[in-house]
Design a protein around this motif. Structure first.
Motif, PDB file in Angstrom:
ATOM      1  N   PRO A  68       0.766  -1.472   0.099  1.00  0.00           N
ATOM      2  CA  PRO A  68       0.066  -0.150   0.280  1.00  0.00           C
ATOM      3  C   PRO A  68       0.443   1.524   0.110  1.00  0.00           C
ATOM      4  O   PRO A  68       1.498   0.944   0.326  1.00  0.00           O
ATOM      5  N   GLY A  69       0.108   2.052  -0.387  1.00  0.00           N
ATOM      6  CA  GLY A  69       0.857   3.584  -0.072  1.00  0.00           C
ATOM      7  C   GLY A  69       0.893   4.433  -1.299  1.00  0.00           C
ATOM      8  O   GLY A  69       0.539   4.111  -3.012  1.00  0.00           O
ATOM      9  N   ALA A  70       0.380   6.401  -1.213  1.00  0.00           N
ATOM     10  CA  ALA A  70       0.417   7.303  -2.646  1.00  0.00           C
ATOM     11  C   ALA A  70      -0.168   6.763  -3.816  1.00  0.00           C
ATOM     12  O   ALA A  70      -0.334   6.777  -4.864  1.00  0.00           O
ATOM     13  N   SER A  71      -1.963   6.092  -2.417  1.00  0.00           N
ATOM     14  CA  SER A  71      -2.972   6.050  -4.133  1.00  0.00           C
ATOM     15  C   SER A  71      -2.652   5.369  -4.860  1.00  0.00           C
ATOM     16  O   SER A  71      -2.726   5.254  -5.700  1.00  0.00           O
ATOM     17  N   GLY A  72      -2.156   3.630  -4.368  1.00  0.00           N
ATOM     18  CA  GLY A  72      -1.927   2.743  -5.076  1.00  0.00           C
ATOM     19  C   GLY A  72      -0.155   2.860  -5.879  1.00  0.00           C
ATOM     20  O   GLY A  72      -0.457   1.737  -6.634  1.00  0.00           O
ATOM     21  N   MET A  73      -0.091   3.746  -5.854  1.00  0.00           N
ATOM     22  CA  MET A  73       1.337   3.850  -6.583  1.00  0.00           C
ATOM     23  C   MET A  73       2.473   3.478  -6.867  1.00  0.00           C
ATOM     24  O   MET A  73       3.034   2.987  -7.502  1.00  0.00           O
ATOM     25  N   ILE A  74       2.390   3.320  -5.015  1.00  0.00           N
ATOM     26  CA  ILE A  74       4.325   2.349  -4.434  1.00  0.00           C
ATOM     27  C   ILE A  74       4.413   0.849  -4.685  1.00  0.00           C
ATOM     28  O   ILE A  74       5.094   0.618  -6.199  1.00  0.00           O
ATOM     29  N   GLY A  75       2.818   0.012  -4.823  1.00  0.00           N
ATOM     30  CA  GLY A  75       2.622  -1.333  -5.809  1.00  0.00           C
ATOM     31  C   GLY A  75       2.511  -1.544  -7.312  1.00  0.00           C
ATOM     32  O   GLY A  75       3.083  -1.652  -7.884  1.00  0.00           O
ATOM     33  N   ALA A  76       1.737  -0.422  -7.840  1.00  0.00           N
ATOM     34  CA  ALA A  76       1.417  -0.290  -9.364  1.00  0.00           C
ATOM     35  C   ALA A  76       3.210   0.381 -10.460  1.00  0.00           C
ATOM     36  O   ALA A  76       3.436  -0.865 -11.215  1.00  0.00           O
ATOM     37  N   ASP A  77       4.029  -0.068  -9.062  1.00  0.00           N
ATOM     38  CA  ASP A  77       5.366   0.668  -9.480  1.00  0.00           C
ATOM     39  C   ASP A  77       6.186  -0.143  -9.506  1.00  0.00           C
ATOM     40  O   ASP A  77       7.296  -0.415 -10.438  1.00  0.00           O
ATOM     41  N   ILE A  78       5.943  -1.094  -8.834  1.00  0.00           N
ATOM     42  CA  ILE A  78       6.515  -2.397  -8.719  1.00  0.00           C
ATOM     43  C   ILE A  78       6.489  -3.463  -9.858  1.00  0.00           C
ATOM     44  O   ILE A  78       6.974  -3.830 -10.228  1.00  0.00           O
ATOM     45  N   VAL A  79       4.926  -3.497 -10.080  1.00  0.00           N
ATOM     46  CA  VAL A  79       4.569  -4.287 -11.286  1.00  0.00           C
ATOM     47  C   VAL A  79       5.518  -3.253 -12.336  1.00  0.00           C
ATOM     48  O   VAL A  79       5.706  -4.070 -13.374  1.00  0.00           O
ATOM     49  N   ALA A  80       5.241  -2.222 -12.472  1.00  0.00           N
ATOM     50  CA  ALA A  80       6.071  -0.952 -13.979  1.00  0.00           C
ATOM     51  C   ALA A  80       7.402  -1.805 -14.430  1.00  0.00           C
ATOM     52  O   ALA A  80       7.437  -1.977 -15.224  1.00  0.00           O
ATOM     53  N   LYS A  81       7.695  -1.819 -13.522  1.00  0.00           N
ATOM     54  CA  LYS A  81       9.175  -2.403 -12.689  1.00  0.00           C
ATOM     55  C   LYS A  81       9.899  -3.522 -13.314  1.00  0.00           C
ATOM     56  O   LYS A  81      10.698  -3.708 -13.383  1.00  0.00           O
ATOM     57  N   ALA A  82       8.510  -4.574 -12.924  1.00  0.00           N
ATOM     58  CA  ALA A  82       9.615  -6.044 -12.700  1.00  0.00           C
ATOM     59  C   ALA A  82       9.478  -6.699 -13.876  1.00  0.00           C
ATOM     60  O   ALA A  82       8.697  -6.205 -14.648  1.00  0.00           O
ATOM     61  N   PRO A  83       9.952  -7.914 -14.174  1.00  0.00           N
ATOM     62  CA  PRO A  83      10.551  -8.500 -15.317  1.00  0.00           C
ATOM     63  C   PRO A  83       9.420  -8.862 -15.915  1.00  0.00           C
ATOM     64  O   PRO A  83       8.053  -8.870 -15.250  1.00  0.00           O
TER      65      PRO A  83
END
Length: 322
Positions: A68-83
């Motif tokens: 969680p965090g930053a209106s969902g952007m922390i988790g989404a950023d993890i996926v955007a940069k994942a393999p």
């Protein structure tokens, strides 16, 4: 020396072959499903329903990872940069395409940096009020707001979240003035609406439906273009005289941008079959959610149209995250 076009074609064929090989072998290990909100909320609930069903259908564990965090952007950023290997998925809500209009420098592009997989469900918002206020219809609310501008206020689960923006869209569509009162979550907001401290609220169906059924809240109208199956006797705002009004929260699945199309299509097909199962449909209905299950292309088109719609609403309303 090979012609440049031939080299490009060879590289494309090699990449395609590699992607097909990966898709055919997938899944060979556990899959990580990132949910960018704390446990217990609607995104987490719907994500866990999908994760549990995917495990049985794919034959590999699907591990839910709440970030969680930053209106969902922390988790989404993890996926955007994942393999892009098919072993990381994102379950997120419509805030995914609202955030770009609210934040000046988000850490990713909500469209370009994700591979759309499919829509899980639509969840209508519902306009509610305490029964003691005497509002029975949308026109009652409009008349009261026009008779005394800014006297009415409406609660939301948080500043610039979908329930807040639904209220702003209502103000724009009807020309009325109402004061927004943000809370830290639906729970405290609903408590004040039930207690009469705040007059109205545009709320997500899962958190308000029990209070509606208990008679603590009156459901005035739902925000979607069609009536909600969970509240079939409650009219829509559009059919109540506000033409074209159509707002919902929705929940979908994305993958990192380089994920092979074969894997994306497989997950999309599995989700579509999952949400059509009678037991899952019944569980979603209990949450006020309408199952969808569409193709990656349909989901891509939908997210683009939703991003443009919310951009217009945010700009017209002047809503900010501050």
């Amino acid at each position: 020396m090979p012609h440049p076009n031939r080299r490009a074609l060879a590289a494309l064929l090699l990449a395609t072959a590699s992607g097909l090989t990966l898709a055919q072998a997938w899944p060979a290990k556990p899959i990580r499903m990132v949910i960018p909100y704390p446990p217990g909320g609607p995104t987490d609930i719907l994500g866990r329903i999908v994760a549990q069903q995917l495990e049985g259908r794919l034959g590999q564990p699907v591990v839910v990872d709440n970030k969680p965090g930053a209106s969902g952007m922390i988790g989404a950023d993890i996926v955007a940069k994942a393999p892009g290997d098919g072993y990381t998925l994102l379950v997120n809500a419509s805030i995914h395409v609202i955030n770009p209009s609210l934040y000046k420098k988000p850490p990713y592009d909500a469209i370009r940096d994700f591979a759309p997989v499919g829509l899980i469900a639509d969840v209508p918002l519902v306009l509610v009020a305490a029964p003691s206020l005497g509002f029975h219809t949308v026109q009652d609310v409009i008349a009261a707001a026009k008779a005394d501008p800014n006297r009415l206020n409406f609660a939301s689960s948080g500043n610039a979240a979908a329930p807040h923006l639904a209220g702003e869209a209502f103000k724009i569509a009807t020309g009325v003035q109402m004061q927004h009162v943000p809370y830290k979550g639906s729970g405290p907001a609903l408590a004040d609406v039930i207690g009469g401290q705040t007059q109205l609220m545009f709320d997500s169906m899962p958190s308000s439906i029990a209070h509606i059924r208990a008679g603590k809240l009156r459901a005035i109208a739902v925000t979607t273009a069609r009536r909600a199956s969970a509240l079939p006797d409650v009219p829509t705002i559009a059919e109540s005289g506000v033409a074209g009004y159509d707002i919902s929260t929705w929940y979908g699945v994305w993958a990192p941008p380089q994920t092979p199309a074969g894997i994306v299509n497989r997950v999309s097909q599995e989700i579509a079959q999952i949400v059509r199962q009678p037991a899952v449909r019944e569980r979603l209905a209990g949450l006020g959610a309408e199952p969808v299950g569409n193709t990656p292309r349909e989901f891509a088109d939908y997210t683009r149209s939703e991003l443009a719609k919310w951009e217009r609403i945010v700009k017209a309303s002047g809503a900010t995250v501050d």
